[in-house]
Design an enzyme around this catalytic site. Structure first.
Site, PDB file in Angstrom:
ATOM      1  N   GLU A  79       0.845  -1.197   0.000  1.00 13.69           N
ATOM      2  CA  GLU A  79       0.000   0.000   0.000  1.00 13.69           C
ATOM      3  C   GLU A  79       0.877   1.243   0.000  1.00 13.69           C
ATOM      4  O   GLU A  79       0.372   2.351   0.124  1.00 13.69           O
ATOM      5  CB  GLU A  79      -0.966  -0.005   1.182  1.00 13.69           C
ATOM      6  CG  GLU A  79      -0.319   0.015   2.545  1.00 13.69           C
ATOM      7  CD  GLU A  79      -1.348   0.239   3.639  1.00 13.69           C
ATOM      8  OE1 GLU A  79      -1.577  -0.711   4.386  1.00 13.69           O
ATOM      9  OE2 GLU A  79      -1.910   1.335   3.729  1.00 13.69           O
ATOM     10  N   CYS A 111      -3.580  -3.143   4.213  1.00 14.99           N
ATOM     11  CA  CYS A 111      -2.735  -4.263   4.672  1.00 14.99           C
ATOM     12  C   CYS A 111      -3.235  -5.621   4.200  1.00 14.99           C
ATOM     13  O   CYS A 111      -2.561  -6.630   4.380  1.00 14.99           O
ATOM     14  CB  CYS A 111      -2.695  -4.298   6.198  1.00 14.99           C
ATOM     15  SG  CYS A 111      -2.093  -2.786   6.926  1.00 14.99           S
ATOM     16  N   HIS A 233      -3.567  -9.949  12.161  1.00 18.90           N
ATOM     17  CA  HIS A 233      -2.795  -8.803  11.648  1.00 18.90           C
ATOM     18  C   HIS A 233      -2.335  -7.940  12.825  1.00 18.90           C
ATOM     19  O   HIS A 233      -3.097  -7.693  13.757  1.00 18.90           O
ATOM     20  CB  HIS A 233      -3.666  -7.999  10.670  1.00 18.90           C
ATOM     21  CG  HIS A 233      -3.088  -6.666  10.319  1.00 18.90           C
ATOM     22  ND1 HIS A 233      -1.826  -6.524   9.808  1.00 18.90           N
ATOM     23  CD2 HIS A 233      -3.592  -5.402  10.413  1.00 18.90           C
ATOM     24  CE1 HIS A 233      -1.569  -5.243   9.607  1.00 18.90           C
ATOM     25  NE2 HIS A 233      -2.636  -4.537   9.959  1.00 18.90           N
TER      26      HIS A 233
HETATM   27  P1  HMG Z   1      -3.122   6.537  21.308  1.00 20.84           P
HETATM   28  O1  HMG Z   1      -3.849   7.794  21.396  1.00 20.84           O
HETATM   29  O2  HMG Z   1      -1.641   6.586  21.297  1.00 20.84           O
HETATM   30  O3  HMG Z   1      -3.422   5.537  22.412  1.00 20.84           O
HETATM   31  O4  HMG Z   1      -3.619   5.796  20.008  1.00 20.84           O
HETATM   32  P2  HMG Z   1      -4.312   5.350  23.695  1.00 20.84           P
HETATM   33  O5  HMG Z   1      -4.291   6.548  24.542  1.00 20.84           O
HETATM   34  O6  HMG Z   1      -5.604   4.744  23.269  1.00 20.84           O
HETATM   35  O7  HMG Z   1      -3.372   4.252  24.410  1.00 20.84           O
HETATM   36  C1  HMG Z   1      -3.046   3.068  23.762  1.00 20.84           C
HETATM   37  C2  HMG Z   1      -3.017   1.982  24.821  1.00 20.84           C
HETATM   38  O8  HMG Z   1      -1.948   2.250  25.735  1.00 20.84           O
HETATM   39  C3  HMG Z   1      -4.275   1.895  25.665  1.00 20.84           C
HETATM   40  O9  HMG Z   1      -4.502   0.534  25.925  1.00 20.84           O
HETATM   41  C4  HMG Z   1      -3.887   2.613  26.953  1.00 20.84           C
HETATM   42  O10 HMG Z   1      -4.634   2.228  28.080  1.00 20.84           O
HETATM   43  C5  HMG Z   1      -2.453   2.171  27.088  1.00 20.84           C
HETATM   44  P3  HMG Z   1      -5.966  -0.109  25.690  1.00 20.84           P
HETATM   45  O11 HMG Z   1      -6.862   0.610  26.616  1.00 20.84           O
HETATM   46  O12 HMG Z   1      -6.314   0.177  24.260  1.00 20.84           O
HETATM   47  O13 HMG Z   1      -5.782  -1.544  25.972  1.00 20.84           O
HETATM   48  N1  HMG Z   1      -1.625   3.064  27.916  1.00 20.84           N
HETATM   49  C6  HMG Z   1      -0.733   2.601  28.815  1.00 20.84           C
HETATM   50  N2  HMG Z   1      -0.370   1.355  29.153  1.00 20.84           N
HETATM   51  C7  HMG Z   1       0.600   1.222  30.114  1.00 20.84           C
HETATM   52  N3  HMG Z   1       1.196   2.283  30.715  1.00 20.84           N
HETATM   53  C8  HMG Z   1       0.859   3.535  30.403  1.00 20.84           C
HETATM   54  C9  HMG Z   1      -0.138   3.744  29.398  1.00 20.84           C
HETATM   55  N4  HMG Z   1      -0.700   4.847  28.844  1.00 20.84           N
HETATM   56  C10 HMG Z   1      -1.602   4.406  27.941  1.00 20.84           C
HETATM   57  N5  HMG Z   1       1.470   4.568  30.994  1.00 20.84           N
HETATM   58  C11 HMG Z   1      -3.945   4.199  18.284  1.00 20.84           C
HETATM   59  C12 HMG Z   1      -3.628   4.411  19.757  1.00 20.84           C
HETATM   60  C13 HMG Z   1      -4.051   2.734  17.975  1.00 20.84           C
HETATM   61  C14 HMG Z   1      -5.274   4.858  17.938  1.00 20.84           C
HETATM   62  C15 HMG Z   1      -2.799   4.834  17.467  1.00 20.84           C
HETATM   63  O14 HMG Z   1      -1.611   4.117  17.712  1.00 20.84           O
HETATM   64  C16 HMG Z   1      -3.049   4.873  15.982  1.00 20.84           C
HETATM   65  O15 HMG Z   1      -3.727   5.748  15.458  1.00 20.84           O
HETATM   66  N6  HMG Z   1      -2.468   3.875  15.221  1.00 20.84           N
HETATM   67  C17 HMG Z   1      -2.655   3.763  13.792  1.00 20.84           C
HETATM   68  C18 HMG Z   1      -3.962   3.067  13.451  1.00 20.84           C
HETATM   69  C19 HMG Z   1      -3.965   1.610  13.824  1.00 20.84           C
HETATM   70  O16 HMG Z   1      -2.934   0.981  13.951  1.00 20.84           O
HETATM   71  N7  HMG Z   1      -5.169   1.027  13.965  1.00 20.84           N
HETATM   72  C20 HMG Z   1      -5.280  -0.391  14.252  1.00 20.84           C
HETATM   73  C21 HMG Z   1      -6.448  -1.054  13.536  1.00 20.84           C
HETATM   74  S1  HMG Z   1      -6.493  -0.612  11.804  1.00 20.84           S
HETATM   75  C22 HMG Z   1      -5.307  -1.657  11.068  1.00 20.84           C
HETATM   76  O17 HMG Z   1      -4.835  -2.572  11.665  1.00 20.84           O
HETATM   77  C23 HMG Z   1      -4.914  -1.320   9.677  1.00 20.84           C
HETATM   78  C24 HMG Z   1      -3.549  -0.692   9.494  1.00 20.84           C
HETATM   79  O18 HMG Z   1      -2.526  -1.678   9.643  1.00 20.84           O
HETATM   80  C25 HMG Z   1      -3.457  -0.004   8.137  1.00 20.84           C
HETATM   81  C26 HMG Z   1      -3.866  -0.765   6.899  1.00 20.84           C
HETATM   82  O19 HMG Z   1      -4.703  -1.645   6.857  1.00 20.84           O
HETATM   83  O20 HMG Z   1      -3.341  -0.365   5.867  1.00 20.84           O
HETATM   84  C27 HMG Z   1      -3.266   0.393  10.524  1.00 20.84           C
END
Ligand code: HMG
Length: 383
Positions: A79, A111, A233
């Site tokens: 991609e 992906c 994935h």
């Molecule tokens: P964010 O704002 O960094 O994260 O975004 P958050 O505040 O939701 O925190 C993430 C996790 O860390 C949470 O855990 C927090 O609790 C934890 P959860 O509640 O989800 O289990 N956390 C902590 N843990 C321990 N100690 C601490 C602490 N603080 C927080 N101190 C987000 C996260 C995934 C949204 C971001 O990384 C993002 O936008 N990523 C890109 C999109 C993505 O990967 N999406 C996944 C599904 S889509 C997909 O897989 C397709 C893709 O590969 C692309 C394609 O297909 O081409 C992306």
């Protein structure tokens, strides 16, 4: 006739960023990356690397052990394509010196497209059993700085040779598939980084996971207990854990984390490699030293937008004789660590235009992206 993955190998990029470096620089608790996202490091390409150089390295490892004259198609899934018209696989075909009597094409759907390419390869071999098909998944995940996606970047390639009577795994007929028009992650033609609705993407992924699972059950009558290991994935490895527990809840049976644990070992260090991510998960599972002969693997492929597929693969007798874990170790361990400032400089100096440029000689890999001349990308094979 049984058809599947006969051989496979990998490549990743020249540099690595330790997420503790990023956490320190951004004033984030390192546990957020390590535990919250399930990531330790990510690979960063040098200016003279891209999807073509990583793909050519992974594929050349596979070709060195196989008869290249049997290859009839090169299916390149990505991609993060480097041209809107010419398939990246054509550059790879040239670098590897493959015969002209080969069909080469690029597949795209975020992906997911590596899985579409793999299934197309299986179908080709079903019709022409003497054919072998080289499937390559390669991507550079590059998000805008300061976004939630930044710590989930990464880069890598997995090349797979698909053939009848495979040495590694048989891809079983009958998949569960799922398409839903959702804007969770997309990259318009005029942007070098994607746009992401983070929360929506998590939900879209998990809905697709159970949707594709239900279709797999409807197609094949499989039960969750028929699967011995799961590979979901891994945009970041915590996502696979989330999907796994949601699936357990959905089927109403406990599914231990031990069923996915080993599939995440490499992706924790590589980061998101988009199309290649699921297949790094497969490689990690096969390398885990578990006696997997005759075991059924459940693979969940997800591409934002979104398209997903749940399919199964059965591990072949003697498979471990045909694995090369030393190549993964070498690819990971030879990476050069970056400081956070060096990483951000590389990110800012990404070559996104097609103006004339000569890249500095940095990579130690066997293939280099040497620059752009008259809007044509230039590559060299060093080996
Ligand atoms: P964010 O704002 O960094 O994260 O975004 P958050 O505040 O939701 O925190 C993430 C996790 O860390 C949470 O855990 C927090 O609790 C934890 P959860 O509640 O989800 O289990 N956390 C902590 N843990 C321990 N100690 C601490 C602490 N603080 C927080 N101190 C987000 C996260 C995934 C949204 C971001 O990384 C993002 O936008 N990523 C890109 C999109 C993505 O990967 N999406 C996944 C599904 S889509 C997909 O897989 C397709 C893709 O590969 C692309 C394609 O297909 O081409 C992306």
């Amino acid at each position: 006739m049984i058809i599947g993955i006969h051989d496979l190998d990998v490549a990743t990029a020249h540099y690595v960023l330790d997420l503790d470096e990023m956490a320190q620089a951004l004033g984030v608790d390192p546990a957020k990356y390590e535990k919250g996202l399930g990531q330790d490091e990510f690979s960063v390409p040098a200016p003279d690397e891209d999807i073509v150089t990583m793909a050519a390295e992974a594929a050349s490892r596979v070709l060195s052990r196989n008869d290249r004259t049997r290859i009839r198609s090169v299916l390149f899934a990505t991609e993060t394509g480097i041209d809107q018209s010419k398939a990246a696989g054509v550059f790879v075909h040239g670098l590897l010196g493959l015969p002209h009597t080969v069909r080469t094409v690029e597949f795209k759907q975020a992906c997911y497209s590596g899985t579409a390419a793999l299934q197309a390869a299986v179908n080709q071999v079903a019709r022409y059993p003497e054919d072998q098909v080289l499937v390559i998944t390669a991507d550079v995940a590059r998000y805008a700085v300061g976004t939630g996606g930044e710590p989930t970047q990464g880069a890598g390639a997995v090349a797979m040779l698909v053939a009848a009577d495979p040495n590694l795994v048989v891809i079983e007929p009958g998949s569960g598939v799922y398409t839903s028009d959702v804007n969770d992650f997309w990259r318009p033609n005029d942007s070098s980084t994607p746009f992401v609705e983070g929360k929506l993407s998590l939900d879209a992924y998990m809905d697709a996971n159970v949707g594709a699972w239900d279709d797999l059950v409807a197609q094949r009558g499989l039960s969750i207990t028929d699967i011995d290991r799961f590979m979901h994935h891994q945009p970041f490895t915590k996502m696979a854990r989330k999907a796994h527990s949601r699936l357990a809840e959905h089927v109403g049976l406990p599914l231990g984390d031990d069923l996915i644990e080993q599939s995440m070992v490499y992706n924790r260090r590589i980061g998101n490699s988009y199309t290649a991510s699921l297949y790094f998960g497969l490689v990690a599972q096969l390398h885990a030293g578990d006696a997997l002969e005759g075991r059924r693997l459940g693979l969940f492929s997800y591409g934002s937008g979104s398209v997903a597929e749940f399919f199964t693969a059965v591990v072949q007798e003697g498979y471990s004789d045909y694995l090369h874990p030393e190549n993964v170790t070498q690819s990971l361990d030879r990476r050069v660590p970056l400081t956070f400032e060096e990483y951000r400089d590389l990110h800012a100096n990404y070559i996104g235009e097609s103006d004339n440029v000569e890249t500095p000689i940095v990579t130690a890999a066997p293939f280099r992206f040497t620059g752009i001349t008259d809007r044509v990308r230039q590559y060299e094979a060093r080996s």
